[in-house]
Design an enzyme around this catalytic site. Sequence first.
Site, mmCIF file in Angstrom:
data_model
loop_
_atom_site.group_PDB
_atom_site.id
_atom_site.type_symbol
_atom_site.label_atom_id
_atom_site.label_comp_id
_atom_site.label_asym_id
_atom_site.label_seq_id
_atom_site.Cartn_x
_atom_site.Cartn_y
_atom_site.Cartn_z
ATOM 1 N N ASP A 72 0.884 -1.117 -0.054
ATOM 2 C CA ASP A 72 0.090 -0.050 0.042
ATOM 3 C C ASP A 72 0.940 1.289 -0.055
ATOM 4 O O ASP A 72 2.145 1.119 -0.093
ATOM 5 C CB ASP A 72 -0.902 -0.219 1.271
ATOM 6 C CG ASP A 72 -0.251 -0.020 2.476
ATOM 7 O OD1 ASP A 72 0.949 0.312 2.548
ATOM 8 O OD2 ASP A 72 -0.974 -0.279 3.570
ATOM 9 N N ASP A 268 -7.641 -7.637 0.471
ATOM 10 C CA ASP A 268 -6.938 -7.705 1.282
ATOM 11 C C ASP A 268 -7.607 -7.594 2.775
ATOM 12 O O ASP A 268 -8.505 -6.485 2.812
ATOM 13 C CB ASP A 268 -5.618 -6.809 1.564
ATOM 14 C CG ASP A 268 -5.938 -5.306 1.969
ATOM 15 O OD1 ASP A 268 -6.794 -4.738 1.155
ATOM 16 O OD2 ASP A 268 -5.479 -5.127 2.953
ATOM 17 N N CYS A 306 -12.798 -29.668 5.914
ATOM 18 C CA CYS A 306 -11.864 -28.779 5.538
ATOM 19 C C CYS A 306 -10.706 -29.504 5.169
ATOM 20 O O CYS A 306 -10.259 -30.486 5.778
ATOM 21 C CB CYS A 306 -11.584 -27.762 6.628
ATOM 22 S SG CYS A 306 -10.203 -26.783 6.318
ATOM 23 N N CYS A 308 -7.633 -28.567 5.046
ATOM 24 C CA CYS A 308 -6.248 -27.760 5.658
ATOM 25 C C CYS A 308 -5.673 -28.811 6.386
ATOM 26 O O CYS A 308 -6.079 -29.644 7.364
ATOM 27 C CB CYS A 308 -6.509 -26.397 6.036
ATOM 28 S SG CYS A 308 -6.942 -26.375 7.822
ATOM 29 N N CYS A 311 -7.040 -28.954 10.144
ATOM 30 C CA CYS A 311 -8.284 -29.649 10.485
ATOM 31 C C CYS A 311 -8.023 -31.243 10.188
ATOM 32 O O CYS A 311 -9.108 -31.925 10.810
ATOM 33 C CB CYS A 311 -9.341 -28.982 9.516
ATOM 34 S SG CYS A 311 -10.019 -27.415 10.062
ATOM 35 N N HIS A 337 -5.825 -21.950 9.531
ATOM 36 C CA HIS A 337 -7.206 -22.494 9.184
ATOM 37 C C HIS A 337 -7.902 -21.288 8.436
ATOM 38 O O HIS A 337 -8.308 -21.451 7.342
ATOM 39 C CB HIS A 337 -7.885 -22.972 10.189
ATOM 40 C CG HIS A 337 -9.245 -23.086 9.896
ATOM 41 N ND1 HIS A 337 -9.619 -24.342 9.025
ATOM 42 C CD2 HIS A 337 -10.359 -22.285 9.996
ATOM 43 C CE1 HIS A 337 -11.320 -23.944 8.691
ATOM 44 N NE2 HIS A 337 -11.329 -22.827 9.475
#
Lengths: 378, 378
Positions: A72, A268, A306, A308, A311, A337
């Site tokens: 930014d 973002d 999930c 991931c 998980c 996660h």
Amino acid sequence: MTTHGVVDTPAFMPVGTQGSVKGISPRELRELNAQIVLGNTYHLFVRPGLDVIKHFGGLHRFMNWDGPILTDSGGYQIFSLAKLRKITEDGVEFQNHIDGARAFISPEIAMEIQAALGSDIAMALDECVPYPCEYDYAAQSAEMTTRWAKRCKAVASAVLSGESSTRSPHGSDALRTAHTTTRQLLFGIVQGATFEDLRKQSAQAIVDLDFDGYAIGGVSVGEPEQEMMRGVESAEPFLPRDKPRYAMGLGTPPQLLEMIARGMDMFDCVLPTRLARNGTAFTARGTLNLKNAEFALDKRPIEENCSCDVCREFSRGYIRHLIKAEEILGLRLITLHNLHFYLNLMRQARSEIERGTFDQFRRMFVAEYKPRDAMTVE
Amino acid sequence: MTTHGVVDTPAFMPVGTQGSVKGISPRELRELNAQIVLGNTYHLFVRPGLDVIKHFGGLHRFMNWDGPILTDSGGYQIFSLAKLRKITEDGVEFQNHIDGARAFISPEIAMEIQAALGSDIAMALDECVPYPCEYDYAAQSAEMTTRWAKRCKAVASAVLSGESSTRSPHGSDALRTAHTTTRQLLFGIVQGATFEDLRKQSAQAIVDLDFDGYAIGGVSVGEPEQEMMRGVESAEPFLPRDKPRYAMGLGTPPQLLEMIARGMDMFDCVLPTRLARNGTAFTARGTLNLKNAEFALDKRPIEENCSCDVCREFSRGYIRHLIKAEEILGLRLITLHNLHFYLNLMRQARSEIERGTFDQFRRMFVAEYKPRDAMTVE
């Protein structure tokens, strides 16, 4: 397409404020298939400072992240964190929030700093007005943001054509390097607060300057969600369809899908990382506050089905224990996660868009998603 | 050899106080080739509590660590953290340091708790006296520790022979399960403070009870290093050579090598994890405080020629920035390096022992190692 790789859109950018996505290593970001991260120019300018990052050869090398980075302009943080701001046509004078040292940032300096950071995408310096904001101030501010955008664009063009006219107050030649050895993209930012006509005028004026992409700023600054949607909707029709469109600082999972429906490509947000540090996890059914006693004996993962790593390996009960015991691993696991959840939501959105089923997907997701805890985006 | 795998000695056990080695995931522990971790019975008993850990099927499953775990008996923490302790021959009554709830732990209950945790190696309950300590108190205490050790051993033997006589105040049958479906080893602990004759008497009495291994406790509790060495040296000759010997709560890298030279096989210490959180990294030349300004522009890794992931990927300057900016990644990276350093030191020691060159290695290491910052083991 950036110097450090391709970014598929819609894209979510994890926020790496101080040269680190909080709690997470670059390797973990790669394993999460994050395609781009955001760095905060203001924070990095204040600490460790430009000299340090230049010494290490730019932000990519400093933080060991070889994928794309968007920085930014620093404007938003100057207006939200720094003290004793004095805004003039020339730029902003402020005292930083760490040691109170005075500094001055102009559009030209914002470009120079981002060139030194070596980001793949730089943002033009803008003034982000607070909510609520008087019409007259919002109008004048948006016009100044346009003039600042023009100055940023002039710096980028001058560097590109090899005739840099900026004299660097930091004595750096990094600006030229960034633009000649790599192609740093520059995005303009639409302002205009909550006023439809100002949003339209700002969008038209910024687009006239011809940037590589366009951001909608000054949203998600405390206004009601409807106002936020209207702010984006007011500007969107005036943004070219063939350039990336970035809705800054957004948002909850349903908000992202609504924004995608309204033509936005990039996002973002600190929610997945910040809420994780407070014990809050995202699921398709809404958020879970894992501090709650109800999870103490819960053997299920944060989210069933999930994919991931967290998980697959850890229970809600264990993560709850870690959070209650203030063990760092707890916030790490929830952060992983949550970032997976956001990044995966974007993957799903891309796939539904390709199949032409995005609208149905969005409606079902939004209907299923129940925010169980109050959430605010700061 | 434990139920969950082989442990090569000399071995360093990272400390996972509350069911997590601070800042580190089980996957990272595996990647560091940690062969065994320590869990603190007292902390886990207080939070999340035995019911929770039993519900999840024991500590291994709860924390997703499938390697060996050694649990301490809880004694050390009761004597260092808990309040309003009342010690009788029967056991210790105390208020925990989290919510002040009263609890009572006897040798039998300590065994039951560790059985419920499902550790591979349990420790007998001991009284760890502070430094300095009067001779008479140390003598009486060491004798009581022996009587407590006998009661712990009796529980283990009774369970092994299938005739558990303990009535569990927690209503648990985990004790029997742990001893019949897995073989939980039990180590006795030598006490005796800084008094040679008491150390000798304690060692002889504990060895007479025939444990699976022997620990030297009550060292590294604030006494000068020479006293610590003498405490170990006084007990060591009376410990059988064919059983593991564990020096509890030690120590700095040179201390570990000195302890190995004195016949010790196993160690646990919070130094690598605790000092990491303060920005201090271990190297073969001594410690580095990465907060220091001298590292701001340092492109070198924490330790040159170190084979750990952190040293391959990150500079001192970046890690210093993370620590100064209070980014969690900073303490994670130093923790990973420090644990690698300790674990690698043990690997080196094993290899030098095999080659018969350990003494030379130890002397050179100790001569090169300069502690640059004050370090205390708590």
